[in-house]
Design a protein around this motif. Sequence first.
Motif, short mmCIF file in Angstrom:
data_model
loop_
_atom_site.label_atom_id
_atom_site.label_comp_id
_atom_site.label_asym_id
_atom_site.label_seq_id
_atom_site.Cartn_x
_atom_site.Cartn_y
_atom_site.Cartn_z
N LYS A 130 -30.85 -17.43 -68.11
CA LYS A 130 -30.77 -17.01 -69.51
C LYS A 130 -30.46 -18.16 -70.47
CE LYS A 130 -31.57 -12.80 -68.35
NZ LYS A 130 -32.93 -12.25 -68.56
N PHE A 187 -32.80 -19.14 -73.35
CA PHE A 187 -32.87 -18.39 -74.60
C PHE A 187 -32.11 -19.08 -75.73
CE2 PHE A 187 -34.01 -15.17 -71.50
CZ PHE A 187 -35.07 -14.54 -72.13
N GLN A 188 -31.38 -20.13 -75.40
CA GLN A 188 -30.69 -20.89 -76.43
C GLN A 188 -31.62 -21.90 -77.11
OE1 GLN A 188 -27.59 -20.05 -77.37
NE2 GLN A 188 -27.87 -18.44 -75.82
N ARG A 189 -32.81 -22.09 -76.54
CA ARG A 189 -33.76 -23.02 -77.13
C ARG A 189 -34.26 -22.49 -78.46
NH1 ARG A 189 -35.45 -26.76 -73.13
NH2 ARG A 189 -36.48 -27.84 -74.87
N GLU A 190 -34.41 -23.38 -79.41
CA GLU A 190 -34.79 -23.01 -80.77
C GLU A 190 -36.10 -22.22 -80.81
OE1 GLU A 190 -34.20 -22.88 -84.93
OE2 GLU A 190 -32.88 -23.43 -83.27
N ARG A 203 -35.38 -18.65 -79.86
CA ARG A 203 -34.50 -17.96 -80.81
C ARG A 203 -35.25 -17.56 -82.08
NH1 ARG A 203 -29.23 -21.63 -81.39
NH2 ARG A 203 -28.66 -19.90 -82.77
N LYS A 204 -36.34 -18.24 -82.37
CA LYS A 204 -37.09 -17.98 -83.60
C LYS A 204 -38.18 -16.93 -83.42
CE LYS A 204 -38.38 -21.59 -85.94
NZ LYS A 204 -38.92 -22.93 -86.26
#
Length: 199
Positions: free
Chosen positions: A31, A34-37, A40-41
Motif C-alpha cells: 500500500k 498509494f503515497q505516490r503523487e 494520489r491525484k
Amino acid sequence: PVLYAHASVAIWAALESLVEDLVVTSLLNDKKHFQREALRKIRIQLAEYETLDQEERMQYLVKELARQTSADLKQGLSRFETLLEVVELGGPTTQEMGRTCYELWAVRNLVAHRAGIADKRFVQLCPKLGAKVGELFRVTKDAYLAYRDFALNYWVELLVRDLVRDGMDRATAEGRLRKTRPDFSNQAAQIVESPNQEV
C-alpha cells in the motif's frame, strides 16, 4: 508475411498485459505505493468503484493512471515505464531496446488499425523500414525475431527490477536469473514462437 505481422501484434498485447499485471500486483501487495503523487491525484467514479472487488479496483486504478498520466498515448517504452515508475519498477533501458520497442509499437498500430497498409505517419515514424505510403508493409522474419527477443529481454529486465525492489542487489538478481534463464526463455519463447513458414 501475414503471420509475422499478427505475431508482432500479439507480442505487444502480451507486453501490455505483463506491465498492467505487474502494476496491479504491486498495488495489491504494498500500500505504500498509494503515497505516490501520481496515484494520489487520480479521480475515480465512486459509484462504479464501490461495485468492484479488490483486484478489479486495482485494475481500474491502473487504467485511470494510464489515462490521467497520458501513458496510453505515449510511444514505445515510455508508455510502460510511466506506469512502472509509480510502483518503483521503472529503470534505465538501452538505446537498442528503446528503438526496437518504438518500432514494434508503430508496426502493431499499423497492422491493428490499418491492416498493414502504410500511411504517411508510419513512414515518418519509421523511415528506416523503407515503407511506402499506400502499400502493404511486410514484417520480415528478422524483424519479428528482433521484436520477440526484445520482449523476452524486457521481461527478464522487469524480473530483475522486481528482485531489486525487494532488496536484492542487481548483480545477485541478474546472476540468479542467468542460472534459470535458459528454461525461462524456452518457456517464454513458446508463447511468442516464430512461425515456421512465411505466408
